[in-house]
Design a protein around this motif. Structure first.
Motif, PDB file in Angstrom:
ATOM      1  N   VAL A 112       0.839  -1.199   0.000  1.00  0.00           N
ATOM      2  CA  VAL A 112       0.000   0.000   0.000  1.00  0.00           C
ATOM      3  C   VAL A 112       0.875   1.250   0.000  1.00  0.00           C
ATOM      4  O   VAL A 112       0.650   2.190  -0.773  1.00  0.00           O
ATOM      5  CB  VAL A 112      -0.971  -0.004   1.206  1.00  0.00           C
ATOM      6  N   ALA A 113       1.888   1.256   0.859  1.00  0.00           N
ATOM      7  CA  ALA A 113       2.782   2.413   0.929  1.00  0.00           C
ATOM      8  C   ALA A 113       3.508   2.629  -0.398  1.00  0.00           C
ATOM      9  O   ALA A 113       3.629   3.765  -0.876  1.00  0.00           O
ATOM     10  CB  ALA A 113       3.783   2.236   2.060  1.00  0.00           C
ATOM     11  N   ALA A 114       3.973   1.561  -1.015  1.00  0.00           N
ATOM     12  CA  ALA A 114       4.677   1.680  -2.296  1.00  0.00           C
ATOM     13  C   ALA A 114       3.747   2.222  -3.375  1.00  0.00           C
ATOM     14  O   ALA A 114       4.146   3.065  -4.188  1.00  0.00           O
ATOM     15  CB  ALA A 114       5.246   0.323  -2.718  1.00  0.00           C
ATOM     16  N   ALA A 115       2.502   1.763  -3.393  1.00  0.00           N
ATOM     17  CA  ALA A 115       1.548   2.239  -4.392  1.00  0.00           C
ATOM     18  C   ALA A 115       1.231   3.717  -4.182  1.00  0.00           C
ATOM     19  O   ALA A 115       1.165   4.489  -5.141  1.00  0.00           O
ATOM     20  CB  ALA A 115       0.270   1.413  -4.343  1.00  0.00           C
ATOM     21  N   MET A 116       1.062   4.106  -2.923  1.00  0.00           N
ATOM     22  CA  MET A 116       0.770   5.519  -2.632  1.00  0.00           C
ATOM     23  C   MET A 116       1.968   6.391  -2.995  1.00  0.00           C
ATOM     24  O   MET A 116       1.798   7.495  -3.514  1.00  0.00           O
ATOM     25  CB  MET A 116       0.387   5.700  -1.167  1.00  0.00           C
ATOM     26  N   ASP A 117       3.176   5.902  -2.739  1.00  0.00           N
ATOM     27  CA  ASP A 117       4.386   6.660  -3.075  1.00  0.00           C
ATOM     28  C   ASP A 117       4.585   6.755  -4.586  1.00  0.00           C
ATOM     29  O   ASP A 117       5.244   7.686  -5.063  1.00  0.00           O
ATOM     30  CB  ASP A 117       5.623   6.020  -2.440  1.00  0.00           C
ATOM     31  N   SER A 118       4.042   5.808  -5.334  1.00  0.00           N
ATOM     32  CA  SER A 118       4.225   5.815  -6.783  1.00  0.00           C
ATOM     33  C   SER A 118       3.403   6.903  -7.460  1.00  0.00           C
ATOM     34  O   SER A 118       3.665   7.256  -8.610  1.00  0.00           O
ATOM     35  CB  SER A 118       3.854   4.450  -7.377  1.00  0.00           C
ATOM     36  N   TYR A 119       2.411   7.440  -6.755  1.00  0.00           N
ATOM     37  CA  TYR A 119       1.567   8.475  -7.360  1.00  0.00           C
ATOM     38  C   TYR A 119       2.377   9.753  -7.487  1.00  0.00           C
ATOM     39  O   TYR A 119       2.907  10.282  -6.510  1.00  0.00           O
ATOM     40  CB  TYR A 119       0.303   8.709  -6.519  1.00  0.00           C
ATOM     41  N   ASP A 120       2.452  10.278  -8.704  1.00  0.00           N
ATOM     42  CA  ASP A 120       3.292  11.447  -8.942  1.00  0.00           C
ATOM     43  C   ASP A 120       2.498  12.751  -9.003  1.00  0.00           C
ATOM     44  O   ASP A 120       3.040  13.790  -9.352  1.00  0.00           O
ATOM     45  CB  ASP A 120       4.116  11.268 -10.221  1.00  0.00           C
TER      46      ASP A 120
END
Length: 173
Positions: A112-120
């Motif tokens: 979840v954290a990785a997906a949220m961080d991937s949002y640019d």
């Protein structure tokens, strides 16, 4: 004594001719069903397994199909999560709502954290854009600003993002 003959077999399918041009489709394997779902859109492992079992696939067979789709690269939870974040953000949802939705798909905290961080994108700009579109001219009206803030909270934006967007004056650009 008379020999009793068994009654004729009552097999309606065998007796009735097939309708012209109509063939029975062969039963799909669990892997074929899983692939059919995945070509339409991304699914999480949990969602894919749930959909297969709801379509009559045994739990063990559904799990084996999901494992095979994952091993062959057709299913990827990280790819699913990144796509969901982009899609929901583009549809006007905030990070709190999206994070909660990702949690319902059986993803661990790291995914979840990785997906949220991937949002640019910029969550604050997304919130301001929503206010601009939904509440034009609301910068001077306190009741309209309150409505805008309530709307953003329901959409899943943080308190800081809501405060900044609700005070946003579109004429300042």
């Amino acid at each position: 004594m008379h020999e009793i003959e068994p009654p004729p077999a009552d097999d309606a399918d065998a007796a009735a001719p097939a309708a012209p041009g109509k063939r029975r489709r062969p039963e799909l394997t669990p892997q074929q069903r899983a692939l059919g779902l995945l070509v339409r859109r991304e699914h999480s492992r949990k969602e894919l397994a749930r959909k297969l079992t709801s379509r009559g696939v045994q739990t063990e067979d559904a799990q084996a199909a999901v494992d095979r789709m994952t091993a062959e690269g057709w299913q990827d939870d990280a790819r699913f999560a990144e796509q969901l974040v982009r899609s929901r953000a583009n549809n006007g949802y905030g990070p709190l709502r999206i994070r909660a939705e990702l949690g319902t798909h059986g993803l661990d905290r790291e995914a979840v954290a990785a997906a949220m961080d991937s949002y640019d994108g910029d969550w604050g700009e997304n919130a301001r854009d929503l206010v601009r579109r939904r509440f034009p001219g609301g910068a001077d009206d306190p009741a309209l600003r309150r409505k805008a803030a309530d709307f953003l909270i329901r959409r899943g934006f943080s308190g800081d993002q809501v405060r900044a967007a609700a005070r946003f004056d579109p004429d300042e650009d």
